[in-house]
Design a protein around this motif. Structure first.
Motif, PDB file in Angstrom:
ATOM      1  N   ASP A 452     -30.800 -27.343 -25.462  1.00 36.30           N
ATOM      2  CA  ASP A 452     -31.409 -26.126 -26.027  1.00 36.30           C
ATOM      3  C   ASP A 452     -32.815 -26.475 -26.502  1.00 36.30           C
ATOM      4  OD1 ASP A 452     -31.784 -23.594 -27.110  1.00 36.30           O
ATOM      5  OD2 ASP A 452     -30.904 -24.158 -29.043  1.00 36.30           O
ATOM      6  N   GLU A 453     -33.793 -26.042 -25.744  1.00 31.66           N
ATOM      7  CA  GLU A 453     -35.184 -26.368 -26.016  1.00 31.66           C
ATOM      8  C   GLU A 453     -36.065 -25.296 -25.385  1.00 31.66           C
ATOM      9  OE1 GLU A 453     -35.992 -30.047 -24.072  1.00 31.66           O
ATOM     10  OE2 GLU A 453     -35.510 -29.269 -22.070  1.00 31.66           O
ATOM     11  N   PRO A 454     -37.349 -25.268 -25.722  1.00 30.34           N
ATOM     12  CA  PRO A 454     -38.237 -24.287 -25.075  1.00 30.34           C
ATOM     13  C   PRO A 454     -38.143 -24.408 -23.566  1.00 30.34           C
ATOM     14  CG  PRO A 454     -39.329 -25.280 -26.935  1.00 30.34           C
ATOM     15  CD  PRO A 454     -38.044 -26.032 -26.774  1.00 30.34           C
ATOM     16  N   TYR A 455     -38.150 -23.234 -22.922  1.00 29.77           N
ATOM     17  CA  TYR A 455     -37.810 -23.238 -21.493  1.00 29.77           C
ATOM     18  C   TYR A 455     -38.564 -22.116 -20.803  1.00 29.77           C
ATOM     19  CZ  TYR A 455     -34.643 -22.847 -17.421  1.00 29.77           C
ATOM     20  OH  TYR A 455     -34.110 -22.793 -16.160  1.00 29.77           O
ATOM     21  N   CYS A 456     -39.133 -22.407 -19.635  1.00 30.52           N
ATOM     22  CA  CYS A 456     -39.870 -21.393 -18.878  1.00 30.52           C
ATOM     23  C   CYS A 456     -39.442 -21.438 -17.415  1.00 30.52           C
ATOM     24  CB  CYS A 456     -41.374 -21.618 -18.980  1.00 30.52           C
ATOM     25  SG  CYS A 456     -42.055 -21.367 -20.638  1.00 30.52           S
ATOM     26  N   LEU A 457     -39.501 -20.296 -16.778  1.00 36.86           N
ATOM     27  CA  LEU A 457     -39.213 -20.187 -15.351  1.00 36.86           C
ATOM     28  C   LEU A 457     -40.319 -19.384 -14.690  1.00 36.86           C
ATOM     29  CD1 LEU A 457     -35.378 -19.370 -15.252  1.00 36.86           C
ATOM     30  CD2 LEU A 457     -36.474 -21.431 -14.379  1.00 36.86           C
ATOM     31  N   ASN A 458     -40.624 -19.739 -13.471  1.00 38.94           N
ATOM     32  CA  ASN A 458     -41.564 -18.951 -12.680  1.00 38.94           C
ATOM     33  C   ASN A 458     -40.783 -17.914 -11.879  1.00 38.94           C
ATOM     34  OD1 ASN A 458     -44.080 -20.167 -13.372  1.00 38.94           O
ATOM     35  ND2 ASN A 458     -43.501 -21.965 -12.155  1.00 38.94           N
ATOM     36  N   ILE A 459     -41.023 -16.647 -12.159  1.00 40.42           N
ATOM     37  CA  ILE A 459     -40.317 -15.556 -11.486  1.00 40.42           C
ATOM     38  C   ILE A 459     -41.208 -15.043 -10.368  1.00 40.42           C
ATOM     39  CG2 ILE A 459     -39.146 -13.351 -11.785  1.00 40.42           C
ATOM     40  CD1 ILE A 459     -38.013 -15.630 -13.478  1.00 40.42           C
ATOM     41  N   PRO A 460     -40.735 -15.124  -9.121  1.00 40.82           N
ATOM     42  CA  PRO A 460     -41.559 -14.633  -8.004  1.00 40.82           C
ATOM     43  C   PRO A 460     -41.961 -13.176  -8.224  1.00 40.82           C
ATOM     44  CG  PRO A 460     -39.689 -15.871  -7.183  1.00 40.82           C
ATOM     45  CD  PRO A 460     -39.465 -15.711  -8.651  1.00 40.82           C
ATOM     46  N   GLY A 461     -43.255 -12.917  -8.139  1.00 44.77           N
ATOM     47  CA  GLY A 461     -43.749 -11.562  -8.309  1.00 44.77           C
ATOM     48  C   GLY A 461     -43.997 -11.163  -9.742  1.00 44.77           C
ATOM     49  N   SER A 462     -43.519 -11.981 -10.701  1.00 48.30           N
ATOM     50  CA  SER A 462     -43.692 -11.629 -12.111  1.00 48.30           C
ATOM     51  C   SER A 462     -44.386 -12.704 -12.911  1.00 48.30           C
ATOM     52  CB  SER A 462     -42.327 -11.340 -12.755  1.00 48.30           C
ATOM     53  OG  SER A 462     -41.694 -10.264 -12.112  1.00 48.30           O
ATOM     54  N   GLY A 463     -44.471 -13.904 -12.375  1.00 53.89           N
ATOM     55  CA  GLY A 463     -45.134 -14.973 -13.095  1.00 53.89           C
ATOM     56  C   GLY A 463     -44.178 -15.754 -13.959  1.00 53.89           C
ATOM     57  N   GLN A 464     -44.721 -16.408 -14.941  1.00 53.78           N
ATOM     58  CA  GLN A 464     -43.915 -17.277 -15.793  1.00 53.78           C
ATOM     59  C   GLN A 464     -43.158 -16.467 -16.844  1.00 53.78           C
ATOM     60  OE1 GLN A 464     -45.798 -20.202 -18.539  1.00 53.78           O
ATOM     61  NE2 GLN A 464     -44.804 -21.751 -17.247  1.00 53.78           N
ATOM     62  N   TRP A 465     -41.904 -16.853 -17.034  1.00 52.35           N
ATOM     63  CA  TRP A 465     -41.054 -16.176 -18.029  1.00 52.35           C
ATOM     64  C   TRP A 465     -40.520 -17.240 -18.973  1.00 52.35           C
ATOM     65  CZ3 TRP A 465     -35.314 -15.910 -18.072  1.00 52.35           C
ATOM     66  CH2 TRP A 465     -34.823 -15.058 -19.079  1.00 52.35           C
ATOM     67  N   CYS A 466     -40.755 -17.061 -20.255  1.00 50.73           N
ATOM     68  CA  CYS A 466     -40.343 -18.042 -21.263  1.00 50.73           C
ATOM     69  C   CYS A 466     -39.462 -17.362 -22.302  1.00 50.73           C
ATOM     70  CB  CYS A 466     -41.567 -18.668 -21.933  1.00 50.73           C
ATOM     71  SG  CYS A 466     -42.655 -19.563 -20.802  1.00 50.73           S
ATOM     72  N   PRO A 467     -38.167 -17.321 -22.081  1.00 54.08           N
ATOM     73  CA  PRO A 467     -37.261 -16.683 -23.048  1.00 54.08           C
ATOM     74  C   PRO A 467     -37.147 -17.503 -24.324  1.00 54.08           C
ATOM     75  CG  PRO A 467     -36.007 -17.800 -21.369  1.00 54.08           C
ATOM     76  CD  PRO A 467     -37.445 -17.917 -20.948  1.00 54.08           C
ATOM     77  N   GLU A 468     -36.601 -16.883 -25.369  1.00 52.00           N
ATOM     78  CA  GLU A 468     -36.416 -17.552 -26.653  1.00 52.00           C
ATOM     79  C   GLU A 468     -35.027 -17.244 -27.183  1.00 52.00           C
ATOM     80  OE1 GLU A 468     -39.612 -15.723 -28.825  1.00 52.00           O
ATOM     81  OE2 GLU A 468     -40.847 -17.532 -28.651  1.00 52.00           O
ATOM     82  N   ASN A 469     -34.557 -18.066 -28.087  1.00 45.60           N
ATOM     83  CA  ASN A 469     -33.341 -17.753 -28.826  1.00 45.60           C
ATOM     84  C   ASN A 469     -33.640 -16.639 -29.829  1.00 45.60           C
ATOM     85  OD1 ASN A 469     -31.696 -19.692 -27.553  1.00 45.60           O
ATOM     86  ND2 ASN A 469     -32.392 -21.303 -28.975  1.00 45.60           N
ATOM     87  N   ILE A 490     -31.086 -19.818 -24.504  1.00 47.02           N
ATOM     88  CA  ILE A 490     -31.556 -20.808 -23.534  1.00 47.02           C
ATOM     89  C   ILE A 490     -30.380 -21.480 -22.824  1.00 47.02           C
ATOM     90  CG2 ILE A 490     -32.938 -22.884 -23.202  1.00 47.02           C
ATOM     91  CD1 ILE A 490     -34.496 -20.314 -23.951  1.00 47.02           C
ATOM     92  N   PRO A 491     -29.348 -21.949 -23.521  1.00 43.83           N
ATOM     93  CA  PRO A 491     -28.215 -22.547 -22.816  1.00 43.83           C
ATOM     94  C   PRO A 491     -27.535 -21.573 -21.862  1.00 43.83           C
ATOM     95  CG  PRO A 491     -28.181 -23.216 -25.103  1.00 43.83           C
ATOM     96  CD  PRO A 491     -29.241 -22.163 -24.986  1.00 43.83           C
ATOM     97  N   ALA A 492     -27.411 -20.281 -22.253  1.00 43.87           N
ATOM     98  CA  ALA A 492     -26.764 -19.304 -21.379  1.00 43.87           C
ATOM     99  C   ALA A 492     -27.547 -19.149 -20.077  1.00 43.87           C
ATOM    100  CB  ALA A 492     -26.642 -17.969 -22.090  1.00 43.87           C
ATOM    101  N   ILE A 493     -28.868 -19.103 -20.185  1.00 44.69           N
ATOM    102  CA  ILE A 493     -29.696 -18.962 -18.982  1.00 44.69           C
ATOM    103  C   ILE A 493     -29.555 -20.208 -18.106  1.00 44.69           C
ATOM    104  CG2 ILE A 493     -32.048 -18.721 -18.125  1.00 44.69           C
ATOM    105  CD1 ILE A 493     -32.678 -17.202 -20.755  1.00 44.69           C
ATOM    106  N   LYS A 494     -29.582 -21.371 -18.731  1.00 45.71           N
ATOM    107  CA  LYS A 494     -29.477 -22.611 -17.959  1.00 45.71           C
ATOM    108  C   LYS A 494     -28.134 -22.715 -17.244  1.00 45.71           C
ATOM    109  CE  LYS A 494     -32.750 -25.607 -20.398  1.00 45.71           C
ATOM    110  NZ  LYS A 494     -32.937 -26.893 -21.104  1.00 45.71           N
ATOM    111  N   VAL A 495     -27.051 -22.357 -17.931  1.00 45.90           N
ATOM    112  CA  VAL A 495     -25.732 -22.398 -17.290  1.00 45.90           C
ATOM    113  C   VAL A 495     -25.672 -21.398 -16.144  1.00 45.90           C
ATOM    114  CG1 VAL A 495     -23.265 -21.991 -17.624  1.00 45.90           C
ATOM    115  CG2 VAL A 495     -24.562 -23.229 -19.355  1.00 45.90           C
ATOM    116  N   SER A 496     -26.243 -20.191 -16.361  1.00 41.23           N
ATOM    117  CA  SER A 496     -26.242 -19.177 -15.307  1.00 41.23           C
ATOM    118  C   SER A 496     -26.990 -19.669 -14.082  1.00 41.23           C
ATOM    119  CB  SER A 496     -26.873 -17.892 -15.843  1.00 41.23           C
ATOM    120  OG  SER A 496     -27.005 -16.919 -14.828  1.00 41.23           O
ATOM    121  N   GLU A 497     -28.154 -20.278 -14.315  1.00 39.69           N
ATOM    122  CA  GLU A 497     -28.931 -20.789 -13.192  1.00 39.69           C
ATOM    123  C   GLU A 497     -28.207 -21.959 -12.524  1.00 39.69           C
ATOM    124  OE1 GLU A 497     -32.076 -19.445 -12.061  1.00 39.69           O
ATOM    125  OE2 GLU A 497     -31.118 -17.883 -13.276  1.00 39.69           O
TER     126      GLU A 497
END
Length: 727
Positions: A452-469, A490-497
């Motif tokens: 569980d740490e700061p986390y960002c993803l690059n979303i095609p067509g939308s750019g970088q997405w950095c969710p938070e707790n 953050i853990p939920a997103i990581k497990v989903s991915e």
């Protein structure tokens, strides 16, 4: 005697004066009258000429008027006689409903709601209670038994009132007799034809129009009825066809609906109350406002006493003891649950039925009352009266049988927007159990860890997405247990991915979240929509060991008088979604949400409770869905216009409402443990042996049953796991 004397004539005395025998008498001569002297002609003055002229005009007008009146009377009489010849027999006019009725019964077979057009059966003016008959006549048409269908005095009075109130002569008060009202109820002999009218509402509106032509036709039809039927026949039609509120058509249906007795058994107070409904059946219905209905009945009782239908003592006694609803009538309504069943069933047997239908449902009246009372209590104590926040609550069994439903703060409302199954809202973190269900099905352990740490993803067509707790804080490496019970994003997103969004969506759909889920990383945070009914049904699948359910409220449908059902249950347990062991482990994780995590306010004394909180973006929706070993319950709170909630999250009021509902639902029941399974804790890592070689070769350690798995995103290992499974 000397011969020289003349002897007299031997003849009879004259019998006839003035004439000799045998002689015809002469008529006496007429005396001539003296001639009358001629008067000189008198000249007429101009006034006499004028008066004579107007006299001639008046005589002519009178003759024309009489002639026209005779002709009009003959035409009207012919029209009335012709119309009367077209009227049907009496028995075909008694049941005038456009639709059939729907009677809904709870799981114990007791009636809890009535829908459609209720009809208790045909009555006659001589078979109903005389108090009801007299009340109707006293209220609606006191000269009913003396007029010929129209009341000239009543019409004149109505015209005068309308003009004095600034309306047209035919607008407002109509001065209608009972016969005229019956003619309206019969729509002047017309019937609804779907080919002619778009819908029934337009047909009824046309039947109620008040144009001059309509009034003339109505008068003719009323007089034709007086020719065809007796006064009691007309009153019988009226008593059977009039709408009397609460879905009841006719006196018998109203008597059963409000007082649980036959129309023949009504006392003066009850008869006056039903008669009083005829003015405004929906507004004055005792199920809508009993005090207002009683006030109207008091007026009817006074009219009955004034017209000699009641003595002063009888009227006083009735006023002291106003009519009250029967216990059964007081419990009828069904509110949101009945509305849901009516909308979820086949329309040709619910909304558009022309038959009388009986529907057995899954509703438990004790649980329904407990749910309503709990919602009332929490809102009364915890929510401001000025708040427009709404709520929805569902209680169901593990097989999807819905036992109670509240679709808004007005807990027993009917015909309103039902948020329990009609509102599609973002689920927030209440969606996360389906992510972990997918991971457990693939072989992950609740003890596996994720960073569980700061986390960002690059979303095609939308750019970088950095969710938070939600707290904007991070906890480092956490187990899946901690991630769920603390609702970490953050853990939920990581497990989903890691397990694959496609698998998560498949599991969620199979559990009953069948709406279009967005195949984007934010899906893990519950950005897709669902109804409370869907979410509660999906959680029921976790309780029952991993099989899908289809929520249902209809158990059996049949026609009144028939024994064989036309259809049976349309829901229940379906196919397996995840293995039972995975479902039991998930239940164990969700129990930690309540006993140790964000759902602490949902605790129920003596019972193990599993569940999950949920708060959507900007707190527009707040959820708590959970279960004990016996029941599943879902709670949603929010505003209809999507206004953000202030100070409310899923772990707040929704969890409190859940706890209050479930405490009442389980009152008197013996606590049973949840069907959950605690996973085997991992063996402690062995101490590394001292290294003899100064620069050892590092090799990846093989996974053993006692070691935990670390979930990291964007790694080859995660991709392989998502494809090949747990090891």
């Amino acid at each position: 005697m000397s011969s020289s004397r003349k002897s007299g004539k031997l003849v009879a005395d004259r019998r006839y004066s003035g004439k000799s025998p045998g002689q015809t008498p002469k008529k006496p001569a007429k005396k001539k009258k003296a001639p009358t002297p001629r008067r000189a002609p008198r000249r007429r003055g101009p006034v006499a000429w004028i008066l004579g002229f107007f006299g001639w005009i008046m005589r002519t007008v009178l003759k024309i008027t009489v002639s026209v009146a005779v002709i009009v009377a003959l035409l009207i009489g012919s029209w009335v006689l012709y119309t009367s010849s077209t009227l049907p027999e009496l028995n075909t006019l008694l049941d005038g409903r456009a639709r059939g009725s729907v009677t809904l019964m709870d799981r114990d077979g007791r009636v809890f709601a009535l829908r459609g057009d209720q009809f208790g059966g045909a009555v006659t003016a001589t078979s109903v209670s005389p108090h009801l008959k007299n009340a109707v006549v006293a209220t609606e048409d006191k000269r009913f038994y003396s007029h010929f269908g129209l009341s000239p005095r009543g019409i004149a009075s109505a015209v005068r009132i309308n003009l004095s109130e600034g309306r047209g002569p035919l607008s407002g008060h109509g001065g209608s007799t009972i016969t005229q009202q019956t003619a309206k109820l019969l729509c002047l002999g017309r019937t609804f034809d779907p080919k002619e009218w778009k819908n029934e509402a337009e047909f009824v509106a046309d039947c109620r129009q008040g144009s001059l032509e309509r009034k003339i036709n109505e008068a003719i039809f009323a007089m034709a009825m007086e020719v065809k039927y007796s006064k009691n026949d007309i009153l019988s039609i009226y008593l059977n066809r009039a709408y009397m509120g609460g879905g009841a058509y006719g006196a018998e249906a109203a008597a059963q609906r409000y007082f649980g007795k036959h129309a023949a058994a009504l006392n003066p107070s009850e008869g006056a109350m039903i008669a009083g409904l005829l003015t405004a059946p929906s507004t004055l219905s005792p199920t809508s406002n009993l005090e207002r209905s009683q006030a109207r009945a008091a007026t009817v009782l006074r009219l009955m006493e004034e017209q000699g239908y009641l003595t002063a003592e009888q009227e006083a006694e009735a006023q002291r003891n106003p009519a009250r609803l029967s216990s059964q009538a007081d419990s009828l309504g069904g509110g949101y649950f009945a509305d849901w069943v009516m909308q979820s069933g086949p329309e040709f047997f619910t909304k558009d039925t022309t038959e009388d239908v009986l529907i057995s449902t899954t509703m438990d009246p004790r649980l329904q009352q407990a749910t309503e009372d709990a919602v009332d209590k929490v809102f009364r104590e915890k929510v401001s009266d000025s708040s427009k926040a709404q709520v929805a609550v569902i209680v169901m069994s593990a097989d999807g049988a819905v036992r109670a439903m509240v679709g808004g703060r007005d807990v027993d409302a009917t015909g309103l927007f039902n948020r329990a199954f009609q509102a599609v809202r973002q689920t927030g973190s209440a969606f996360k159990p389906f992510i972990y269900a997918t991971a457990l099905e693939l072989g992950y352990s609740p003890y596996d860890t994720v960073l569980d740490e700061p986390y960002c993803l690059n979303i095609p067509g939308s750019g970088q997405w950095c969710p938070e707790n939600y707290t904007r804080k991070y906890s480092g490496r956490v187990t899946l247990i901690d991630a769920l019970k603390r609702s970490l994003n953050i853990p939920a997103i990581k497990v989903s991915e890691s397990v694959g969004r496609d698998l998560v969506m498949r599991v969620a759909r199979d559990f009953g979240i069948y709406r279009d889920l967005q195949d984007v990383p934010s899906m893990a945070l519950g950005t897709s929509g669902a109804t409370l009914l869907e979410m509660t049904g999906a959680y029921a699948g976790i309780l029952n060991g991993g099989s899908s359910v289809t929520p249902y409220g209809l158990k059996e449908l049949r026609l009144k008088g028939e024994q064989e059902p036309l259809m049976g249950t349309g829901g229940g347990i379906g196919e397996r979604v995840i293995q039972e062991s995975a479902a039991r482990q998930l239940a164990w994780m969700m129990e930690k949400v309540v006993s140790e995590g964000t759902g602490g306010r949902a605790k129920v004394d003596g019972w193990q409770v599993a569940g999950k909180t949920g708060t959507s973006q900007e707190a527009r929706d707040a959820w708590f869905v959970g279960f004990t070993s016996e029941y599943v319950a879902g709670v949603w709170m929010g505003y209809d216009d999507n206004t953000p909630l202030t100070g409310v999250t899923g772990g707040g009021l929704p969890a409190e409402i859940f706890g209050e509902v479930m405490a009442r639902v389980h009152d008197g029941m013996t606590p049973q443990p949840l069907p959950m399974e605690a996973p085997v804790p991992p063996a402690p890592e062995p101490e590394p042996a001292p290294q003899v070689v100064q620069q050892p070769q590092v090799q990846p350690a093989p996974r053993t049953p006692g070691r935990t798995r670390q979930v990291e995103s964007n790694s080859l290992e995660d991709v392989l796991r998502s494809i090949f499974g747990g090891n």
